[in-house]
Design a protein around this motif. Sequence first.
Motif, PDB file in Angstrom:
ATOM      1  N   GLY A   4       0.960  -0.819   0.021  1.00 10.40           N
ATOM      2  CA  GLY A   4       0.338  -0.242  -0.293  1.00 10.40           C
ATOM      3  C   GLY A   4       0.741   1.177   0.481  1.00 10.40           C
ATOM      4  O   GLY A   4       0.357   2.712  -0.134  1.00 10.40           O
ATOM      5  N   ILE A 103      -7.355  -5.796  10.388  1.00 12.98           N
ATOM      6  CA  ILE A 103      -6.997  -6.114   9.331  1.00 12.98           C
ATOM      7  C   ILE A 103      -6.313  -7.532   9.100  1.00 12.98           C
ATOM      8  O   ILE A 103      -5.622  -7.732   7.914  1.00 12.98           O
ATOM      9  CB  ILE A 103      -5.736  -4.957   9.329  1.00 12.98           C
ATOM     10  CG1 ILE A 103      -4.835  -4.977   7.676  1.00 12.98           C
ATOM     11  CG2 ILE A 103      -4.698  -5.418   9.806  1.00 12.98           C
ATOM     12  CD1 ILE A 103      -4.228  -3.795   7.521  1.00 12.98           C
ATOM     13  N   ALA A 112      -7.579  -1.755   2.911  1.00  6.38           N
ATOM     14  CA  ALA A 112      -8.056  -1.714   4.676  1.00  6.38           C
ATOM     15  C   ALA A 112      -7.854  -0.272   4.215  1.00  6.38           C
ATOM     16  O   ALA A 112      -6.332   0.907   3.675  1.00  6.38           O
ATOM     17  CB  ALA A 112      -7.111  -2.299   4.896  1.00  6.38           C
ATOM     18  N   TYR A 114      -7.769   3.003   7.011  1.00 12.00           N
ATOM     19  CA  TYR A 114      -8.530   3.369   8.412  1.00 12.00           C
ATOM     20  C   TYR A 114      -7.676   4.756   8.435  1.00 12.00           C
ATOM     21  O   TYR A 114      -7.229   5.295   7.988  1.00 12.00           O
ATOM     22  CB  TYR A 114      -7.480   2.005   8.830  1.00 12.00           C
ATOM     23  CG  TYR A 114      -5.399   2.378   8.269  1.00 12.00           C
ATOM     24  CD1 TYR A 114      -4.877   2.811   8.601  1.00 12.00           C
ATOM     25  CD2 TYR A 114      -5.751   1.512   7.087  1.00 12.00           C
ATOM     26  CE1 TYR A 114      -3.874   3.142   8.612  1.00 12.00           C
ATOM     27  CE2 TYR A 114      -4.096   1.371   6.563  1.00 12.00           C
ATOM     28  CZ  TYR A 114      -3.487   1.596   7.105  1.00 12.00           C
ATOM     29  OH  TYR A 114      -2.341   1.769   6.820  1.00 12.00           O
ATOM     30  N   ARG A 121      -0.796  -0.830   8.547  1.00 12.19           N
ATOM     31  CA  ARG A 121       0.327  -0.898   7.623  1.00 12.19           C
ATOM     32  C   ARG A 121       1.366  -1.900   8.066  1.00 12.19           C
ATOM     33  O   ARG A 121       1.636  -2.975   7.583  1.00 12.19           O
ATOM     34  CB  ARG A 121       1.024  -0.482   7.080  1.00 12.19           C
ATOM     35  CG  ARG A 121       1.805  -0.586   5.472  1.00 12.19           C
ATOM     36  CD  ARG A 121       2.068   0.544   5.182  1.00 12.19           C
ATOM     37  NE  ARG A 121       1.593   1.105   4.045  1.00 12.19           N
ATOM     38  CZ  ARG A 121       1.338   2.448   3.773  1.00 12.19           C
ATOM     39  NH1 ARG A 121       2.435   3.040   5.494  1.00 12.19           N
ATOM     40  NH2 ARG A 121       0.300   2.977   3.142  1.00 12.19           N
ATOM     41  N   CYS A 129      -3.167  -0.145   1.710  1.00  7.43           N
ATOM     42  CA  CYS A 129      -3.526  -0.012   3.074  1.00  7.43           C
ATOM     43  C   CYS A 129      -3.179   1.827   2.575  1.00  7.43           C
ATOM     44  O   CYS A 129      -3.200   2.282   1.019  1.00  7.43           O
ATOM     45  CB  CYS A 129      -2.383   0.592   4.001  1.00  7.43           C
ATOM     46  SG  CYS A 129      -2.058  -1.135   4.854  1.00  7.43           S
TER      47      CYS A 129
END
Length: 613
Positions: A4, A103, A112, A114, A121, A129
Motif C-alpha cells: 500500500g 485487518i 484497508a 483506516y 500497515r 493500505c
Amino acid sequence: MATGDLVLGQEQGRTDARQRVVNDFSINVATVNGSGSQSANSVLLKSIFGMGVPVSGKNLFPSNIAGLPTWYTIRASKDGYVARKRDTEILVALNAETAKDDILGLPAGAVAIYEENLNLRQYRDDVICYPVPFDKITAAVCTEAKLRKLVKNMVYVGVVAQLLSIDIGIVEGAVKKQFAKKQKVFDLNFGAVKAGRDFAAEKLVKQDPFVIEHMNQTAGKIIIDGNAACGMGAVFAGVTVIAWYPITPSTSLVEAATDLLKKYRVNEDGKATFAVVQAEDELAAIGMVLGAGWAGARSMTSTSGPGISLMAEFTGLGYYAEIPGVIFDVQRTGPSTGMPTRTQQGDVLSTAFLSHGDTKHILLFPGSVMECFEMGGEAFDLAERLQTPIFVLTDLDLGMNNWMSDQFAYPEKPLDRGKVLSKEDLEKAGGFARYKDVDGDAVGWRTLPGTMHPKAAYFTRGSGHNANAGYTEKPDEYQYIVDRLVRKFESARKLVPAPQIVKNGTSKVGLIAYGSSNYAVLESMDQIKNEYKTDVDYLRVRAYPFAHEIHDFVASHERVYVVEQNRDAQMQSLLKLDLPAEQVVKLRSILYYGGLPLDARSITEEFATKEGL
C-alpha cells in the motif's frame, strides 16, 4: 516496501497490474455502537444501489451498550447475489479496539482504509493500505466537537466513493434522502463527504482493482428490511390491535407498523382506529392479543425467542380455545445480550410445539422481504380461517438488514374472516355448537361479542370443554376436541403457503432450506455447478405443517441435505416426525450456527465434503 505504500511519481488514478474487479466485492465498515455509523452506511449502500448495482447490507452487531464494536457489511454483486460473503475485500477500520483483528482477517490483496494513527500497515504487507486522517478532516469541516464522531463516518463515505468511482451526484442524492427536510444537517454531512472525497482525490493513489460502474439492475427495485415489510403486511391485512414488549431484534417491526397506522388509520377528527399497547412483559402482550382476537379484532405481537418462552401458556389457551392471533418471531441466538442477539433459526422446534400437552402450531417461513410483506398479511387470514395462533418466523438477518426487492403489489384478495355467524345466520340455524365440526373441515363456527341473538353466547375454555363449549372432564368428549384439532392441523397443509421447488430435475441429491438461508443456498448451487460440475435440486419450505410436495421431493431423491442455521437440526427433526420411516434415512444436515448470516461458501464446502466431491 508494503503493497500500500505510494510510489513517488505514480500516476494519479492508476491501478496495479491486476485485472479490474467491477461490481463484485464486499465492504466491511468497523465502527462502534452509538457513533452514528448507521446513516453513513445507509448512504453508501444506497449510493451503490443508485449506480444500478445489486446490493445488500448487513449489521453484524451484538446488542450492547454504546462504545462497543459493531460491523456493517455491504455486498455489491453484478450477478445479483445478496447473501453474506464470507471474505471481505475492502475494510474501513474506524474502531481502534478491533482494527488489528479486522485487518488480520482480510484475504491477501484486499484493501484497508483506516485512521492513519492506527498504523495498520505494520500488520500486513499483502494488503493495500490507505491511511486517512479522519479526525483532522472531520475537525476541519465540523466546528462542534460533540458532533464530530457522527460526522466522521460521512468522511469515510467520501473516501470510499472516490476510490470506487461512485458518482458523487448519486451520493449527494442519498445524503439528501437520509436527511430530508434538514438542510443544515445535510450541508454538514455532505460537506464531510466532499472533504473525504477531496482528500482521496488529492492524496491517495489508487492501487487496488475494485471499482463500481453503472449497471441497470436496480430499476424498479426497492431497499427495505424484513421487519418493516412484516409491519406493512400486517397493516394491509387490517390489524387493529398490537400488544408487545420491546426486544431485539423485533422492536422495529412494531415501530414500522405503528408509523403506518398513525398515518393511515386516524379519522378526520383525529381519533385513532387502532390500539398499540406496550405491555409490561411478553406474557401480558400475548394475553392482550388473544383477548382482542376473541373479540373480533385482528391482533398481533412481535417478539423473539425469550419472549416466545414467556408466551407458552397463553399460546396453549389460544390453541385449545381456538382464538386467532398472529405472533411474529424474529429469531436470534438465545437469551441475554451480546452474542445471543445475533441471528439464528433457533426457535423452529420449540415454537412448533409451544405450550403444554399436545399442541401443534402453524408456522410460516418467509424467505425474502417480499414474502415478509405477503405472509405478514396472509397470517391474519389463516389465523381467522383456522381459528388459532399463527407464528411468522423470520430472523435477525432477514428482519433487521437491508434487502433489495421488487416493489410490493397492492393486495387484491379480500380479507378472509373465517367462519363467523351473524344474527341472521343464527336465526336460520336456531343456534350453534362452538367446538363442533359440522362442515368436515375440523373448524367450528364462532360468534363475536355483541352479536344480538340469545344463542350467540358461549363459554371460552381451555382444553376442558366439549363440542358445545360446556365444561367437561369426560375422556370421550375431551378426545373428540383434541382429535378434531389434529384434523384441523391436517387441513392446514392445503391452506398454508406451498413449498417452492426451485429445481427438480434429474439429480439424485436434493437440498431443503427455509427462511433467510434461501439466498445462500441459491448462490451455493451455482458454486457447486461451476466448481464441481454437479447439479443439485432444491426445495424451499415455506410453512409447517408440511405440504405433501415435500414428501414427494424427499421420495424422489437418494439423499437430501437440510440446510439450517441452528446447532440441533431443528427443521430436520420436524421433517423426521412427518415423513414416512423409509424416507427419514435419506436426510442429512448442513448446519451453521455461528451467529453471522449464512454464506454460500460454508454450504458449498460442507456439501462437497459430505458428497466426496
